[in-house]
Design an enzyme around this catalytic site. Structure first.
Site, mmCIF file in Angstrom:
data_model
loop_
_atom_site.group_PDB
_atom_site.id
_atom_site.type_symbol
_atom_site.label_atom_id
_atom_site.label_comp_id
_atom_site.label_asym_id
_atom_site.label_seq_id
_atom_site.Cartn_x
_atom_site.Cartn_y
_atom_site.Cartn_z
ATOM 1 C CB SER A 182 -75.587 60.209 25.991
ATOM 2 O OG SER A 182 -74.319 60.817 26.089
ATOM 3 C CG ASP B 208 -76.366 68.002 26.080
ATOM 4 O OD1 ASP B 208 -75.289 67.816 26.679
ATOM 5 O OD2 ASP B 208 -77.068 67.080 25.635
ATOM 6 C CG HIS C 27 -76.103 64.966 28.448
ATOM 7 N ND1 HIS C 27 -76.163 64.898 27.072
ATOM 8 C CD2 HIS C 27 -75.599 63.766 28.863
ATOM 9 C CE1 HIS C 27 -75.710 63.721 26.671
ATOM 10 N NE2 HIS C 27 -75.372 63.021 27.729
#
Length: 277
Positions: free
Chosen positions: A97, A228, A257
């Site tokens: 991320s 995600d 995610h």
């Protein structure tokens, strides 16, 4: 606890486990978490004989709750100082991320002189999360303004709602929320600083990593789940891989995610195969 002090006086907490002469693997966490988010992967690679390292980004976790420097240039410079202090060579840098953005900028700017062997971007924010005329697949600024407003209004509740909902896909029909996973996300987030986390929203959403990706020469693995809900795959992996000189891509049907936490049995072997390749 081990810390390094950066040139601007910020104490960066880090973990450094395993044989000092083994190949190092450096883990870069997402927003607003800490090095603890990588516990599963660190234990896995420690068991495979690697030296594993993870740090708390400035303003996050146990590092200094900074007022300034909460942007990608400084994040990357902090990593460079950590790598120098630990004398890391031939390292594999793995970022999730926001941590994927940190990896991209660090490797592009500081990855020479045999410092970096490979890179991995998992559910990562590059090349650009924000919707612009040149990036029509990005997310509108109102999404990130909403993050900021929720953080200021009630950070504790916001940091409960994110993991209980879209981060791990617990908001999907039939999903079974895991209280321990939600609480651990909340714990990590609340350990950091509000101002640093507020600033980091701009850093992860508005930083354009296009030139960083083009500058990365080492083999790079791009990993992303099709479900995600935080970093849409169409605005990330599908655009990042073509910009990299030496990219491999692993797309995971239906994963979200938080797949490093929820699906380590799938993610870890693929990471190991890439590191060993």
């Amino acid at each position: 606890m081990p810390f390094i002090r950066t040139r601007d006086g910020v104490d960066i907490f880090y973990k450094d486990w395993g044989p000092l002469d083994a190949q190092p693997i450096v883990f870069h966490h997402g927003w607003p978490l800490s090095a603890d988010d990588w516990d599963n992967q660190m234990m896995f690679f420690l068991g495979e004989g690697y030296r594993v390292i993870a740090h708390d980004r400035r303003g996050h976790g146990r590092s200094t709750q900074t007022w300034e420097g909460n942007e990608m240039d400084t994040y990357a410079a902090d990593v460079a100082q950590l790598a120098e202090a630990l004398n890391l060579r031939d390292a594999v840098h793995i970022g999730h991320s926001t941590g994927g953005g940190e990896v991209a900028r660090y490797v592009a700017r500081y990855g020479g002189d045999s410092r970096v062997a490979k890179a991995v971007l998992i559910g990562a924010v590059p090349p650009l999360m924000l919707k612009t005329a040149a990036n029509p697949g990005g997310l509108p600024i109102e999404v990130f303004d909403g993050f900021r407003a929720a953080l200021v209004a009630n950070r504790a509740q916001f940091y409960r709602d994110v993991p209980a909902g879209p981060f791990y896909g617990f908001n999907r029909p039939g999903a079974k929320p895991q209280e321990g996973v939600i609480a651990n996300w909340w714990r990590q987030g609340m350990q950091g600083g509000t101002k640093a986390h507020y600033d980091c929203i701009k850093a992860f959403s508005e930083t354009d990593f296009t030139e960083d990706l083009k500058a990365i020469a080492v083999p790079t693995l791009v990993m992303h789940g099709t479900d995600d809900q935080i970093v849409p795959i169409g605005a990330s992996a599908h655009l990042s891989a073509p910009l990299l000189r030496n990219a491999q891509t692993k797309i995971y049907d239906g994963l979200g995610h938080g797949m490093c936490t929820m699906n380590p049995d799938v993610v870890n072997p693929d990471l190991l195969a890439f590191v060993r390749s």
